[in-house]
Design an enzyme around this catalytic site. Structure first.
Site, PDB file in Angstrom:
ATOM      1  N   TYR A 161     -36.637 157.584 -81.000  1.00  0.00           N
ATOM      2  CA  TYR A 161     -37.706 157.370 -81.151  1.00  0.00           C
ATOM      3  C   TYR A 161     -38.751 158.228 -80.311  1.00  0.00           C
ATOM      4  CZ  TYR A 161     -36.695 153.682 -84.078  1.00  0.00           C
ATOM      5  OH  TYR A 161     -36.095 153.002 -85.321  1.00  0.00           O
ATOM      6  N   TYR A 186     -34.183 143.606 -87.373  1.00  0.00           N
ATOM      7  CA  TYR A 186     -33.892 144.838 -87.082  1.00  0.00           C
ATOM      8  C   TYR A 186     -32.695 145.278 -87.457  1.00  0.00           C
ATOM      9  CZ  TYR A 186     -32.744 149.456 -85.149  1.00  0.00           C
ATOM     10  OH  TYR A 186     -32.309 150.847 -84.903  1.00  0.00           O
ATOM     11  N   ASP A 188     -25.744 140.159 -89.659  1.00  0.00           N
ATOM     12  CA  ASP A 188     -25.757 141.156 -88.988  1.00  0.00           C
ATOM     13  C   ASP A 188     -25.418 140.742 -87.465  1.00  0.00           C
ATOM     14  OD1 ASP A 188     -26.076 143.656 -87.237  1.00  0.00           O
ATOM     15  OD2 ASP A 188     -27.923 144.285 -88.438  1.00  0.00           O
ATOM     16  N   LYS A 216     -22.268 147.680 -81.475  1.00  0.00           N
ATOM     17  CA  LYS A 216     -22.671 147.640 -80.004  1.00  0.00           C
ATOM     18  C   LYS A 216     -21.457 147.143 -79.075  1.00  0.00           C
ATOM     19  CE  LYS A 216     -27.584 147.778 -80.596  1.00  0.00           C
ATOM     20  NZ  LYS A 216     -28.493 147.526 -81.668  1.00  0.00           N
TER      21      LYS A 216
HETATM   22  C1  LIG Z   1     -28.424 148.148 -83.063  1.00  0.00           C
HETATM   23  C2  LIG Z   1     -28.470 147.264 -84.214  1.00  0.00           C
HETATM   24  C3  LIG Z   1     -28.357 148.090 -85.299  1.00  0.00           C
HETATM   25  C4  LIG Z   1     -27.903 149.559 -85.589  1.00  0.00           C
HETATM   26  O1  LIG Z   1     -26.735 150.255 -84.857  1.00  0.00           O
HETATM   27  P1  LIG Z   1     -26.650 151.529 -84.353  1.00  0.00           P
HETATM   28  O2  LIG Z   1     -25.382 151.771 -84.000  1.00  0.00           O
HETATM   29  O3  LIG Z   1     -27.679 151.709 -83.343  1.00  0.00           O
HETATM   30  O4  LIG Z   1     -26.835 152.321 -85.622  1.00  0.00           O
HETATM   31  C5  LIG Z   1     -28.191 147.421 -86.557  1.00  0.00           C
HETATM   32  N1  LIG Z   1     -28.507 145.902 -86.456  1.00  0.00           N
HETATM   33  C6  LIG Z   1     -28.634 145.436 -85.259  1.00  0.00           C
HETATM   34  C7  LIG Z   1     -28.924 143.885 -85.249  1.00  0.00           C
HETATM   35  C8  LIG Z   1     -28.743 146.138 -84.113  1.00  0.00           C
HETATM   36  O5  LIG Z   1     -29.231 145.576 -82.950  1.00  0.00           O
END
Ligand SMILES: *Cc1c(COP(=O)(O)O)cnc(C)c1O
Length: 426
Positions: free
Chosen positions: A18, A150, A247, A276
């Site tokens: 960003y 997000y 997610d 992550k």
């Molecule tokens: C960080 C994140 C993503 C994206 O993951 P990247 O490895 O940065 O592409 C998607 N969903 C959630 C909830 C996240 O915290």
């Protein structure tokens, strides 16, 4: 390379998350990292070492330079660092997939390995849309989510990010138009549950899936909500033939106090994304898991395959370190650590609530959040934290921390002092 040379090249050539081009503020140069500490190439604010309050964005749960994880990478490196996954397979990826199936909620059975969280969400969306297409309901191609979310920075994930944070205005006409409901309240409210039910019912014919971050919304605003809403979503999705995607890229692997946030509601999604912390912060890898129902649907279609195949799919180094990280986590009393950190954050951040300009202080598992009543002065807040010997990365009106699980009590108290200093300065 000299620090000033490195920074000049960085500013001229290197995009940061960003960030503008050329860069306008100099990042700190990290020379190495070990345990919970980042060692700076040159001192900043009188500090040559910073305690990491960010776990490198949720990922380095065991800290840096961990002997067990190092060994896993080195051992695999000597066997093979990579081979393509089309037509070939290997033990690290197969064992990792089986392990993920074992530790995630019950009906999740099939695993798609990819290289980042955003791609894992893309794959999740593709799975859902293709499932409905294959079973003869091609009209089901929109997603429903709540605001404040997000899900990543590529196109499908961006379309379900919070419309403001996700810059939907900038991309209007380009982004898929999804169905948004209000952000979930912190505590359970029947009227909000009713809103979820009625919106899912109203859009059922065009909805492929509901996608949410369970329990904690991360980069969209660091908001927490009652897990009971997940049950409401599960029931409404079942009733109206809509798939449910969790997610868990931020919440997975213990961060909220349970291994997966979904466990807090006793609810299983049809599709789940992890990333992550999957590799303990060592290498880029993510996974999308789905149930047999979703996979069987896809297999019945005119195109009976999932048409996705990243070059570095199932990368052996990443798979090996992910396996080692999961084993390391489960071999430790990780839940005790997360509880200990939760208690430390509650105690350490309580005084921050009394500062002028602080709107809210909240803690969930090993996540601490301070919300201001104004947009933060990011440079001043970051500088203040660094002065206190702590690395933080505030954004919008939020200063937050999710320390590595191995953070000791003294270091944790210093992280809280860093948050305090940042809140006072920002
Ligand atoms: C960080 C994140 C993503 C994206 O993951 P990247 O490895 O940065 O592409 C998607 N969903 C959630 C909830 C996240 O915290």
């Amino acid at each position: 390379m000299r620090n000033d040379e490195l920074l000049a090249l960085d500013r001229a050539h290197v995009w940061h998350p960003y960030g503008p081009m050329p860069g306008r503020t100099d990042p700190l140069v990290v020379a190495s990292a070990s345990g919970v500490r980042l060692r700076l190439a040159e001192p900043a604010e009188g500090r040559d070492e910073l305690i990491d309050g960010m776990s490198s964005w949720w990922s380095a749960i065991h800290g840096y330079n961990h002997p067990v994880l190092n060994e896993a990478v080195k051992g695999q490196l000597d066997r093979m660092s990579h081979v393509m996954f089309g037509g070939l397979t290997h033990e690290p990826a197969v064992r990792l997939a089986a392990r993920l199936v074992e530790i995630t909620p019950e009906p999740l059975r099939h695993v798609f390995l990819s290289d980042s969280g955003s791609v894992a969400v893309e794959v999740a969306v593709k799975m859902c849309l293709q499932h409905w297409r294959s079973v003869g309901r091609p009209g089901k191609q929109r997603l429903l989510t709540w605001r404040g979310g997000y899900h990543g920075d590529t196109w499908q994930p961006m379309s379900v990010c919070d419309p403001q944070g996700g810059m939907h205005e900038l991309w209007s006409g380009v982004l898929q138009r999804q169905v948004f409901v209000d952000a979930p309240p912190v505590a359970y409210e029947e009227s909000y549950a009713e809103l979820l039910r009625s919106e899912i019912a109203r859009h059922a014919d065009e909805l492929a899936a509901v996608i949410v971050e369970p329990v904690v919304q991360g980069a969209g605003g660091m908001r927490f909500h009652d897990p009971a809403y997940l049950k409401v979503l599960r029931e409404a999705c079942d009733e109206h033939d809509v798939l449910l995607v969790f997610d868990e890229i931020a919440t997975g692997f213990g961060r909220t106090g349970t291994l997966f946030a979904a466990d807090q509601a006793g609810v299983s999604p049809d599709v789940m994304c992890v990333g992550k912390a999957l590799t303990g912060g060592y290498l880029s890898m993510a996974a999308t898991l789905c149930t047999s129902r979703v996979a069987d649907g896809i297999s019945q279609g005119e195109v009976p395959v999932l048409a996705h195949g990243p070059t570095f799919m199932g990368n052996p180094l990443a798979s090996a370190v992910a396996l080692a990280s999961i084993d390391l986590l489960l071999s430790r009393d990780w839940a005790v650590d997360v509880k200990r950190i939760e208690a430390g954050l509650r105690e350490g951040l309580a005084p921050v609530a009394g500062l002028p300009g602080v709107k809210d202080v909240r803690v969930c598992g090993a996540i601490g959040v301070v919300q201001l009543d104004h947009a933060i002065d990011m440079a001043a807040a970051t500088r203040a934290a660094v002065g206190a010997g702590v690395w933080l990365r505030p954004f919008r009106d939020l200063i937050y921390t999710m320390p590595p699980y191995v953070t000791g009590d003294e270091d944790l108290a210093r992280i809280c002092a860093g948050v305090h200093a940042a809140a006072a300065a920002g």
